[in-house]
Enzyme design. Structure first.
Site, PDB file in Angstrom:
ATOM      1  N   ALA A 106      40.199  51.409  45.753  1.00 49.91           N
ATOM      2  CA  ALA A 106      38.843  51.165  45.235  1.00 49.91           C
ATOM      3  C   ALA A 106      38.688  49.709  44.796  1.00 49.91           C
ATOM      4  O   ALA A 106      39.654  49.099  44.340  1.00 49.91           O
ATOM      5  CB  ALA A 106      38.553  52.109  44.068  1.00 49.91           C
ATOM      6  N   CYS A 131      46.078  40.025  41.584  1.00 53.44           N
ATOM      7  CA  CYS A 131      45.134  38.977  41.188  1.00 53.44           C
ATOM      8  C   CYS A 131      45.579  38.378  39.862  1.00 53.44           C
ATOM      9  O   CYS A 131      44.759  38.082  38.993  1.00 53.44           O
ATOM     10  CB  CYS A 131      43.703  39.507  41.123  1.00 53.44           C
ATOM     11  SG  CYS A 131      43.473  40.914  40.022  1.00 53.44           S
TER      12      CYS A 131
END
Length: 484
Positions: free
Chosen positions: A128, A248
């Protein structure tokens, strides 16, 4: 648009960055980059439109597009400004022609297909909201199969909505802790993308609050979870297969150290493959191991880390899971029933490759499942597989919206092209009164030559059948947005 508020960067975090930053980079540039707004970027969805056709389409809109060097479908939108918050409501986005995706997050999939990797089965461990799953599907051209897993229940619905909007047909969804796959599907996948949950140090330009809970202790906890996930993923990977590990975040504990830990567990079966030649100028972010350690000032992007690992040999399996999957609730459609069903679908303008997608049924529901995943059915519980094609009724079939979006022929005899104004009404959930009237009673509605839904004509009215959760009151064309 809300005013940008730079993130408050903790002193201990800055000390950590100062310790690990290459000598070729500047801390002043790093801090300055973290305190600038992030450039908006989009990825053209080539399942719906070619890059060339998309560029022709948006040329009149006045968009200033700069190519993203590591993704030939990706572009920075340099003059987004006020339309930043409204791009998601444009007809072009609602029709699946493009995906709003941060430039750095396009790196993992580009790395996965580096050197034109031929892949049949792919696992996206933390899928997701769907940016990377849909990017993988486009690179596969809807061939093969993807298992898109998401642990967070609240994000599964968003994942499915994006898969459906983009016309993806080769994906099955699961809802598990990613640590289950190594035991449940040992050495099953040709490729695995593990975009691991992380501390988010690289996303402060998009989310200034990302650092609000930052601490060395939390990083230690997250890294332990990442080691569990990469170990499970490695067990689920076929010998000869490739895995992309990405985050990230920027610290080495969640990045390089996780990869080195895995290699230490399997020194004879795990190799690092360099990404130095992934794109022009990649060497500016490449480490000695061939990983990409992307500090935000290098490419004016989010901070990111990407590693490419190759499984060179089989490894001893994990213990089989103790849980029971339960009986698989679907059965293949009998060959004698396939023929009239396929004929009825084709008459409606819906087509598929029978070698890639196979007909299955559950009660009155008819589904198309990716053939490449058939051997996994019954070994793991899927929350959704492939595409719901139709529901069977005594007088025929009720074709489903997601099947039309993914499989309908925009040039079918019953196709009807919507103007901008009528398309806005369609996505706003309103009945439409087009001129001239279409002649067919059941219509494949298209926008910019891509199917957006199935509708019935009742006299002079097109009855809106768009699923209610897809209705957008603010739907508007990008061209109209550019004029405002």
């Amino acid at each position: 648009m809300a005013k940008f508020t730079p993130a408050n960067l903790p002193a201990e975090f800055l000390d950590t960055m100062r310790d690990i930053m290459p000598s070729s980079l500047s801390m002043d540039d790093f801090i300055a980059a973290c305190q600038r707004p992030l450039r908006r970027s989009i990825r053209v969805n080539t399942l719906k439109i070619s890059v060339e056709a998309f560029l022709r389409l948006v040329q009149p809109y006045g968009w200033q597009l700069e190519p993203i060097p590591w993704c030939q479908e990706g572009f920075w939108l340099l003059n987004a400004e006020e339309e930043n918050t409204r791009l998601g409501n444009t007809l072009e986005h609602l029709s699946g022609l493009f995906y709003i995706q941060e430039a750095s997050s396009m790196l993992p999939v580009s790395a996965l297909f580096h050197r034109n990797e031929a892949l049949e089965t792919v696992l996206d461990v933390a899928a997701a909201p769907g940016s990377k799953t849909t990017q993988i599907a486009a690179r596969l051209d809807n061939k093969g199969a993807i298992v898109a897993n998401e642990y967070s229940a609240s994000r599964v619905k968003v994942l499915h909505a994006n898969i459906s909007r983009c016309g993806v047909s080769n994906t099955a969804m699961t809802h598990f802790d990613g640590r289950v796959f190594g035991a449940a599907l040992p050495e099953y996948f040709d490729a695995i993308l593990l975009d691991a949950p992380c501390s988010g140090e690289g996303v402060v330009r998009k989310d200034p609050a990302a650092m609000s809970h930052w601490s060395p202790e939390s990083i230690t906890e997250i890294a332990a979870t990442q080691r569990d996930l990469i170990l499970s993923a490695f067990h689920a990977l076929k010998p000869g297969g490739v895995m992309i590990y990405s985050t990230c975040t920027l610290n080495k504990q969640e990045n390089q150290q996780v990869c080195h830990w895995l290699q230490a567990q399997f020194p004879d079966a795990c190799e690092f493959e360099s990404l130095r030649d992934l794109f022009t100028d990649a060497e500016r972010a490449t480490t000695e191991d061939g990983f990409l350690h992307v500090f935000p000032q290098i490419y004016d992007s989010e901070g990111f880390f990407v590693a490419r690992l190759r499984k060179t040999a089989s490894v001893p399996p994990l213990p089989r899971p103790g849980y029971k999957v339960g009986k698989f609730p679907f059965s293949p459609v009998a060959p004698k029933d396939c023929v009239p069903l396929i004929q009825a679908a084709r008459k409606q303008g819906i087509h598929w490759d029978e070698t890639l997608l196979q007909l299955w049924q559950r009660d009155s529901e008819i589904w198309l499942f990716p053939a490449a995943l058939a051997s996994a059915f019954g070994n793991i519980k899927f929350s959704r597989i492939g595409i719901k094609l139709a529901e069977r009724f005594p007088k025929g079939f009720r074709w489903q919206h997601e099947a039309v979006v993914a499989l309908a022929d925009p040039n079918a005899n019953n196709a009807y092209a919507l103007t901008d104004d009528i398309a806005c009404e369609w996505f706003q959930g309103k009945d439409c009164y087009p001129e001239p009237l279409p002649t067919a009673d059941e219509l494949i509605l298209t926008y910019q030559n891509t199917p957006v839904g199935l509708a019935k004509r009742i006299n002079s009215r097109i009855k809106n059948s768009l699923p209610r959760d897809l209705v957008r009151d603010g739907a508007s064309s990008a061209q109209q947005l550019a004029k405002e």
